[in-house]
Write a protein that holds these residues in place. Sequence first.
Motif, PDB file in Angstrom:
ATOM      1  N   GLU A  43       0.726  -0.786  -0.061  1.00 42.85           N
ATOM      2  CA  GLU A  43      -0.048   0.139   0.175  1.00 42.85           C
ATOM      3  C   GLU A  43       0.816   1.273  -0.067  1.00 42.85           C
ATOM      4  O   GLU A  43       0.645   2.236  -0.595  1.00 42.85           O
ATOM      5  N   LYS A  44       1.808   1.247   0.766  1.00 39.03           N
ATOM      6  CA  LYS A  44       3.020   2.455   0.736  1.00 39.03           C
ATOM      7  C   LYS A  44       3.443   2.704  -0.364  1.00 39.03           C
ATOM      8  O   LYS A  44       3.550   3.932  -0.714  1.00 39.03           O
ATOM      9  N   ILE A  45       3.740   1.945  -1.260  1.00 33.79           N
ATOM     10  CA  ILE A  45       4.574   1.958  -2.676  1.00 33.79           C
ATOM     11  C   ILE A  45       3.382   2.528  -3.436  1.00 33.79           C
ATOM     12  O   ILE A  45       3.682   3.545  -4.164  1.00 33.79           O
ATOM     13  N   LEU A  46       2.307   1.768  -3.379  1.00 35.41           N
ATOM     14  CA  LEU A  46       1.168   2.376  -4.464  1.00 35.41           C
ATOM     15  C   LEU A  46       0.867   3.817  -4.259  1.00 35.41           C
ATOM     16  O   LEU A  46       0.672   4.560  -4.997  1.00 35.41           O
ATOM     17  N   CYS A  47       0.722   4.133  -2.883  1.00 32.22           N
ATOM     18  CA  CYS A  47       0.427   5.728  -2.402  1.00 32.22           C
ATOM     19  C   CYS A  47       1.378   6.716  -2.752  1.00 32.22           C
ATOM     20  O   CYS A  47       1.075   7.730  -2.735  1.00 32.22           O
ATOM     21  N   ASN A  48       2.620   6.249  -3.201  1.00 37.86           N
ATOM     22  CA  ASN A  48       3.503   7.003  -3.759  1.00 37.86           C
ATOM     23  C   ASN A  48       3.303   7.793  -5.014  1.00 37.86           C
ATOM     24  O   ASN A  48       4.026   8.712  -5.387  1.00 37.86           O
ATOM     25  N   PHE A  49       2.631   7.242  -5.912  1.00 40.01           N
ATOM     26  CA  PHE A  49       2.133   7.621  -7.064  1.00 40.01           C
ATOM     27  C   PHE A  49       1.045   8.542  -7.442  1.00 40.01           C
ATOM     28  O   PHE A  49       0.247   8.777  -6.453  1.00 40.01           O
ATOM     29  N   ASN A  50       1.217   9.461  -7.918  1.00 38.97           N
ATOM     30  CA  ASN A  50       0.300  10.518  -8.423  1.00 38.97           C
ATOM     31  C   ASN A  50      -0.780  10.057  -8.898  1.00 38.97           C
ATOM     32  O   ASN A  50      -2.028  10.466  -8.720  1.00 38.97           O
ATOM     33  N   TYR A  51      -0.771   9.228  -9.884  1.00 39.42           N
ATOM     34  CA  TYR A  51      -1.932   8.512 -10.612  1.00 39.42           C
ATOM     35  C   TYR A  51      -1.556   6.981 -10.831  1.00 39.42           C
ATOM     36  O   TYR A  51      -0.475   6.703 -11.121  1.00 39.42           O
ATOM     37  N   ILE A  52      -2.667   6.494 -10.588  1.00 45.21           N
ATOM     38  CA  ILE A  52      -2.785   5.204 -11.078  1.00 45.21           C
ATOM     39  C   ILE A  52      -3.825   5.037 -12.402  1.00 45.21           C
ATOM     40  O   ILE A  52      -4.981   5.107 -12.017  1.00 45.21           O
ATOM     41  N   ILE A  53      -3.365   4.277 -13.298  1.00 42.06           N
ATOM     42  CA  ILE A  53      -4.478   4.067 -14.455  1.00 42.06           C
ATOM     43  C   ILE A  53      -4.383   2.324 -14.598  1.00 42.06           C
ATOM     44  O   ILE A  53      -3.494   1.917 -14.698  1.00 42.06           O
ATOM     45  N   ASN A  54      -5.618   1.751 -14.433  1.00 41.78           N
ATOM     46  CA  ASN A  54      -5.718   0.492 -14.323  1.00 41.78           C
ATOM     47  C   ASN A  54      -6.372   0.149 -15.896  1.00 41.78           C
ATOM     48  O   ASN A  54      -7.488   0.370 -16.083  1.00 41.78           O
ATOM     49  N   CYS A  55      -5.585  -0.527 -16.784  1.00 42.31           N
ATOM     50  CA  CYS A  55      -6.033  -1.020 -17.948  1.00 42.31           C
ATOM     51  C   CYS A  55      -6.088  -2.562 -18.072  1.00 42.31           C
ATOM     52  O   CYS A  55      -6.194  -3.204 -19.079  1.00 42.31           O
ATOM     53  N   SER A  56      -6.057  -3.323 -16.934  1.00 39.27           N
ATOM     54  CA  SER A  56      -5.772  -4.799 -16.878  1.00 39.27           C
ATOM     55  C   SER A  56      -7.216  -5.538 -16.629  1.00 39.27           C
ATOM     56  O   SER A  56      -7.224  -6.796 -16.386  1.00 39.27           O
ATOM     57  N   PHE A  57      -8.266  -4.881 -16.633  1.00 38.06           N
ATOM     58  CA  PHE A  57      -9.390  -5.608 -16.200  1.00 38.06           C
ATOM     59  C   PHE A  57      -9.976  -6.800 -17.129  1.00 38.06           C
ATOM     60  O   PHE A  57      -9.656  -6.689 -18.265  1.00 38.06           O
ATOM     61  N   ASP A  58     -10.050  -8.127 -16.601  1.00 41.45           N
ATOM     62  CA  ASP A  58     -10.756  -9.075 -17.405  1.00 41.45           C
ATOM     63  C   ASP A  58     -12.133  -9.252 -17.773  1.00 41.45           C
ATOM     64  O   ASP A  58     -12.818  -9.156 -16.711  1.00 41.45           O
ATOM     65  N   LYS A  59     -12.429  -9.090 -18.872  1.00 40.86           N
ATOM     66  CA  LYS A  59     -14.200  -8.985 -19.140  1.00 40.86           C
ATOM     67  C   LYS A  59     -14.707 -10.252 -18.653  1.00 40.86           C
ATOM     68  O   LYS A  59     -15.950 -10.229 -18.506  1.00 40.86           O
ATOM     69  N   ASN A  60     -14.070 -11.263 -18.182  1.00 45.55           N
ATOM     70  CA  ASN A  60     -14.474 -12.564 -17.876  1.00 45.55           C
ATOM     71  C   ASN A  60     -14.663 -12.853 -16.333  1.00 45.55           C
ATOM     72  O   ASN A  60     -14.779 -13.762 -15.710  1.00 45.55           O
ATOM     73  N   CYS A  61     -14.144 -11.602 -15.815  1.00 43.66           N
ATOM     74  CA  CYS A  61     -13.977 -11.653 -14.231  1.00 43.66           C
ATOM     75  C   CYS A  61     -15.404 -11.167 -13.743  1.00 43.66           C
ATOM     76  O   CYS A  61     -15.642 -10.064 -13.837  1.00 43.66           O
ATOM     77  N   PHE A  62     -15.816 -11.957 -12.865  1.00 42.45           N
ATOM     78  CA  PHE A  62     -17.120 -11.540 -12.062  1.00 42.45           C
ATOM     79  C   PHE A  62     -16.969 -11.768 -10.581  1.00 42.45           C
ATOM     80  O   PHE A  62     -17.926 -11.853  -9.838  1.00 42.45           O
ATOM     81  N   ASN A  63     -15.622 -11.910 -10.031  1.00 45.49           N
ATOM     82  CA  ASN A  63     -15.397 -12.254  -8.585  1.00 45.49           C
ATOM     83  C   ASN A  63     -14.636 -11.044  -8.100  1.00 45.49           C
ATOM     84  O   ASN A  63     -13.712 -10.801  -8.650  1.00 45.49           O
ATOM     85  N   ASN A  64     -15.011 -10.356  -7.028  1.00 39.32           N
ATOM     86  CA  ASN A  64     -14.304  -9.171  -6.310  1.00 39.32           C
ATOM     87  C   ASN A  64     -12.817  -9.761  -5.742  1.00 39.32           C
ATOM     88  O   ASN A  64     -11.982  -9.013  -5.685  1.00 39.32           O
ATOM     89  N   LYS A  65     -12.715 -10.953  -5.635  1.00 41.19           N
ATOM     90  CA  LYS A  65     -11.517 -11.553  -5.208  1.00 41.19           C
ATOM     91  C   LYS A  65     -10.255 -11.486  -6.150  1.00 41.19           C
ATOM     92  O   LYS A  65      -9.148 -11.252  -5.924  1.00 41.19           O
TER      93      LYS A  65
END
Length: 272
Positions: A43-65
């Motif tokens: 969490e500490k490393i991620l919060c060091n970024f000013n912006y995070i853009i997520n392009c990795s979503f799987d269209k076949n994923c329907f599980n929050n896990k």
Amino acid sequence: MPVKKSLLIVGSRSLIAQNIKQKLYTKYKIKFLSFKKVNKLSEKILCNFNYIINCSFDKNCFNNKYNSDIIICNKLKNNLSNTKFVMLSSSKVYGVSKKNSENSKCSPITKYGKYRLKTEKYLQKKLKKNLLILRVSNVLNFDLRLNSASKTTINTMLIDLIKKKIITIPKKNAFKDFITIEYLLSCLEKLLKENYCGIFNISSNIKITLYEVSKKLINGFGMGKINLIDDITDNFTIKNYQIKKTTGMSLTKNNILKKIEELGIKLKNKKL
């Protein structure tokens, strides 16, 4: 000289992620990683970024896990550095409603649309003003991936044209809302620069039939036929008043059709 802001782009196999990196690499300090690697970051490393853009979503994923948006969000929920998270959502969240502005009620009919809307609401609750949601329309990207999880309209057409010299579309006058990759990147650049939050439709609001798309691809490719079948597809355009007002940018039908023909020309010398 001002210090460059830091930007984490998630999704090393995503064509859109690769395009974003190429567009913004001179303006941001960019880290480009697969979700698998990002998931191992603290969490500490991620919060060091000013912006995070997520392009990795799987269209076949329907599980929050396994939902990459939710996993990253949960690492940012106690975000003290105000990292802005950018979710690439979908126009599918609107369903069949014609009142598809950002403030209208969403009534998705597909499992994918329902889950993307559910994900949006989860992120809004956790991240509040540290969230930018882009409801992206059909992107015209040169996508020849045979095993693409997304299987977009343009991906299917390009592969069928180069392999079979045929593009198969419904007999009925099917249409969709298309945008160029250049338009998407320009909108994103503007929204990041001005540090916007909230929801934006990244769309053209222009009706373009699949027959018109097929003809332009075939014209560019120099050969091919259109195969009309009895099939049903979702027909839609998405309102884009908010992004036009914010960025001052818009597309024309000629812009879009020219880009489609250019994809056909690019296909000429390409081998699978």
